[in-house]
Design a protein around this motif. Sequence first.
Motif, mmCIF file in Angstrom:
data_model
loop_
_atom_site.group_PDB
_atom_site.id
_atom_site.type_symbol
_atom_site.label_atom_id
_atom_site.label_comp_id
_atom_site.label_asym_id
_atom_site.label_seq_id
_atom_site.Cartn_x
_atom_site.Cartn_y
_atom_site.Cartn_z
ATOM 1 N N ALA A 1 0.831 -1.202 0.000
ATOM 2 C CA ALA A 1 0.000 0.000 0.000
ATOM 3 C C ALA A 1 0.869 1.256 0.000
ATOM 4 O O ALA A 1 0.573 2.241 -0.694
ATOM 5 C CB ALA A 1 -0.926 -0.012 1.213
ATOM 6 N N LEU A 2 1.958 1.239 0.758
ATOM 7 C CA LEU A 2 2.863 2.382 0.780
ATOM 8 C C LEU A 2 3.607 2.531 -0.546
ATOM 9 O O LEU A 2 3.841 3.653 -1.016
ATOM 10 C CB LEU A 2 3.853 2.236 1.933
ATOM 11 N N GLN A 3 3.966 1.412 -1.151
ATOM 12 C CA GLN A 3 4.582 1.469 -2.476
ATOM 13 C C GLN A 3 3.635 2.116 -3.482
ATOM 14 O O GLN A 3 4.074 2.890 -4.352
ATOM 15 C CB GLN A 3 4.962 0.064 -2.936
ATOM 16 N N HIS A 4 2.347 1.835 -3.357
ATOM 17 C CA HIS A 4 1.350 2.429 -4.243
ATOM 18 C C HIS A 4 1.270 3.942 -4.012
ATOM 19 O O HIS A 4 1.126 4.718 -4.973
ATOM 20 C CB HIS A 4 -0.003 1.767 -3.990
ATOM 21 N N LEU A 5 1.377 4.378 -2.763
ATOM 22 C CA LEU A 5 1.330 5.802 -2.456
ATOM 23 C C LEU A 5 2.543 6.538 -3.023
ATOM 24 O O LEU A 5 2.444 7.717 -3.399
ATOM 25 C CB LEU A 5 1.260 6.012 -0.940
ATOM 26 N N PHE A 6 3.668 5.854 -3.105
ATOM 27 C CA PHE A 6 4.875 6.508 -3.603
ATOM 28 C C PHE A 6 4.841 6.720 -5.124
ATOM 29 O O PHE A 6 5.692 7.454 -5.647
ATOM 30 C CB PHE A 6 6.118 5.710 -3.204
ATOM 31 N N LYS A 7 3.916 6.145 -5.825
ATOM 32 C CA LYS A 7 3.800 6.394 -7.265
ATOM 33 C C LYS A 7 3.463 7.864 -7.542
ATOM 34 O O LYS A 7 4.144 8.517 -8.335
ATOM 35 C CB LYS A 7 2.780 5.451 -7.888
ATOM 36 N N PRO A 8 2.414 8.416 -6.936
ATOM 37 C CA PRO A 8 2.181 9.858 -7.145
ATOM 38 C C PRO A 8 3.218 10.732 -6.461
ATOM 39 O O PRO A 8 3.492 11.847 -6.925
ATOM 40 C CB PRO A 8 0.782 10.081 -6.546
ATOM 41 N N HIS B 1 -26.032 10.839 8.714
ATOM 42 C CA HIS B 1 -27.262 10.287 8.129
ATOM 43 C C HIS B 1 -26.842 9.268 7.081
ATOM 44 O O HIS B 1 -25.852 9.484 6.371
ATOM 45 C CB HIS B 1 -28.083 11.418 7.489
ATOM 46 N N PRO B 2 -27.543 8.148 6.947
ATOM 47 C CA PRO B 2 -27.139 7.137 5.951
ATOM 48 C C PRO B 2 -26.978 7.691 4.546
ATOM 49 O O PRO B 2 -26.094 7.257 3.796
ATOM 50 C CB PRO B 2 -28.273 6.104 6.023
ATOM 51 N N CYS B 3 -27.804 8.667 4.176
ATOM 52 C CA CYS B 3 -27.715 9.230 2.827
ATOM 53 C C CYS B 3 -26.470 10.087 2.628
ATOM 54 O O CYS B 3 -26.115 10.408 1.497
ATOM 55 C CB CYS B 3 -28.959 10.051 2.513
ATOM 56 N N GLN B 4 -25.826 10.473 3.725
ATOM 57 C CA GLN B 4 -24.639 11.327 3.636
ATOM 58 C C GLN B 4 -23.336 10.541 3.725
ATOM 59 O O GLN B 4 -22.257 11.149 3.752
ATOM 60 C CB GLN B 4 -24.682 12.379 4.755
ATOM 61 N N LYS B 5 -23.434 9.234 3.757
ATOM 62 C CA LYS B 5 -22.208 8.432 3.780
ATOM 63 C C LYS B 5 -21.450 8.626 2.467
ATOM 64 O O LYS B 5 -22.025 8.540 1.383
ATOM 65 C CB LYS B 5 -22.549 6.959 3.980
ATOM 66 N N PRO B 6 -20.168 8.880 2.535
ATOM 67 C CA PRO B 6 -19.428 9.181 1.305
ATOM 68 C C PRO B 6 -19.208 7.943 0.434
ATOM 69 O O PRO B 6 -19.062 6.826 0.943
ATOM 70 C CB PRO B 6 -18.098 9.736 1.824
ATOM 71 N N PHE B 7 -19.164 8.162 -0.854
ATOM 72 C CA PHE B 7 -18.732 7.131 -1.811
ATOM 73 C C PHE B 7 -17.243 7.386 -2.067
ATOM 74 O O PHE B 7 -16.856 8.478 -2.513
ATOM 75 C CB PHE B 7 -19.538 7.233 -3.105
ATOM 76 N N VAL B 8 -16.426 6.372 -1.786
ATOM 77 C CA VAL B 8 -14.976 6.546 -1.765
ATOM 78 C C VAL B 8 -14.354 5.924 -3.016
ATOM 79 O O VAL B 8 -14.670 4.775 -3.377
ATOM 80 C CB VAL B 8 -14.362 5.925 -0.495
ATOM 81 N N PHE B 9 -13.460 6.673 -3.648
ATOM 82 C CA PHE B 9 -12.725 6.220 -4.828
ATOM 83 C C PHE B 9 -11.229 6.299 -4.496
ATOM 84 O O PHE B 9 -10.721 7.363 -4.124
ATOM 85 C CB PHE B 9 -13.036 7.106 -6.040
ATOM 86 N N TYR B 10 -10.527 5.173 -4.627
ATOM 87 C CA TYR B 10 -9.097 5.118 -4.312
ATOM 88 C C TYR B 10 -8.260 5.210 -5.589
ATOM 89 O O TYR B 10 -8.716 4.845 -6.684
ATOM 90 C CB TYR B 10 -8.755 3.822 -3.581
ATOM 91 N N LEU B 11 -7.032 5.686 -5.414
ATOM 92 C CA LEU B 11 -6.116 5.823 -6.551
ATOM 93 C C LEU B 11 -5.891 4.473 -7.239
ATOM 94 O O LEU B 11 -5.572 3.474 -6.599
ATOM 95 C CB LEU B 11 -4.770 6.366 -6.063
#
Length: 549
Positions: free
Chosen positions: A373-380, A452-462
């Motif tokens: 996971a850290l190796q993936h972060l070092f790409k950007p 509120h359940p409707c305010q739960k974020p939709f998360v997109f990862y690199l």
Amino acid sequence: MFQDEMLKLANRSEFLEISINMKGNPKEELEKLVWDQMNMSSKNSGIGSRIRKLMGSLLVFICIAYIVCSLHLLMNTQSCWQSISCTMDCGKPKELTLAALNVSVKDSGSDTKKMAVTNIAVASEKISSIATDLKHIVFGIAASASLWETRKEYIKLWWRPDEMRGFVWLDKEVKPQRNKKEVLALPPLKISTDTSHFKYTNKQGHHSAIRISRIVSETFRLGLPDVHWFVMGDDDTVFVTENLVRVLSQYDHRQMYYIGSLSESHLQNIFFSYGMAYGGGGFAISFPLAKALESMQDDCIQRYPGLYGSDDRMQACMAELGVPLTKEPGFHQYDVYGNLFGLLAAHPVRPLVSLHHLDVVEPIFPNLTRVNALQHLFKPIKLDPAAILQQSICYDDDRKWSISVSWGYSVQIFRGIFSPRDLEMPSRTFLNWYRRADFTAYSFNTRPVTRHPCQKPFVFYLKNVKYDSPKRSDIISNYTKLEVAPPECRWRMASPETIDWIKVVKKPNTFVANKSPRRNCCRVISSKKRGMEIEVGQCREGEIISLQS
């Protein structure tokens, strides 16, 4: 009066003596004598006139030369400060040039002197701010032989052997590594000096704290040349070295500085000190301060046998030296458990310098090991280290969505409109270091993951990141949605669950240290049914972060 009378008598006696000695006609002899004296006087006056003319000419020449030299000096001084190169246009070392200019302005006028001194001060600050490079930093890494085999993997992520200097300080010898490539990929190993003669009385801690507290002093005693900063860290600390250089370059390494950050736990800071840098997150000590510390630390340690760890011993010695902590929020101790997402997605508007306690928290990207996971972060990080984790906030005006971009890490989409004041606070995806403590025990503001359940974020990862072309004018980063079941929501509005990918476009953004901190702005370029394209960059003139009505 008496002297005047004596002078008259002397003149009369001299005249009488001349008269007696005259031969022939006394009158003719006297006239001849007077004529000779007048000729001699005229000759002497001619010589004196020529000497006076010569002295006057010489004085005029000196004045003209002084004026010309003064103007030349002022013009060269101005050009020197405008160039601000390492040796400057004057061709002198920085210290010598500044000293020479200080001397030269002493003979100048009052206004000129003030202006020149001001220029010297400004230029001196600029020189010290750009002087530090990676080669001027020496790392001291605290490690234990029992954990070395696993912890060394974290060091490999950021250590560059051809560009960095530093040492790993162990409590005892470890098994020799047969893999020469791995040996070259790590800092040299050293064994700390025996500290058993130091008194340690804290029943909750461990005597090894004394060994670790002396790492900076032991590194200083190695006598490495051309050192500006000594940086301390643990074997599970990961540094973003480009940002470390950016931060340290803002400070004059010729002065005494103790730079670091606090714990995320308010209780930790209360128990230890709000004026203490946490070594796991890393801290930096300038060369003059390290020199002063080395000369007194052993005596200082003996005065505090009851302290718990190495960091509070270091801070106690800093207090005796009179040097306070200079806080830089890019150093992260991460005294938390659980998921770091909330902290990483709302990073302060400062460069990310370090991460710590990575063995304690979950991997920062899902479905990967901690190291991967850290190796993936070092790409950007390799493409734009100053921008990593920097948060931008914008809105999809048509769908009434709030969007938070943590560049190089994640994008979140929320139903409804969240103010920037709310989104810049970390969401509580993590637990306090003291497990019984609630959210009031953090040293910063937090917010719940959702109200509120409707305010739960939709998360997109690199997913990936690259330059758009060989010209490297833009950086393209793509993010994919974390596949989890969406919450039940009866709000009559568009749902982000239809979005599968997000494309973020930004230009390389070098962190400018001498500018006031400000978030980048983001703008929704296109919003389709299955995807979205967002632009991230510096805010335009008059641009604010709000929903456009």
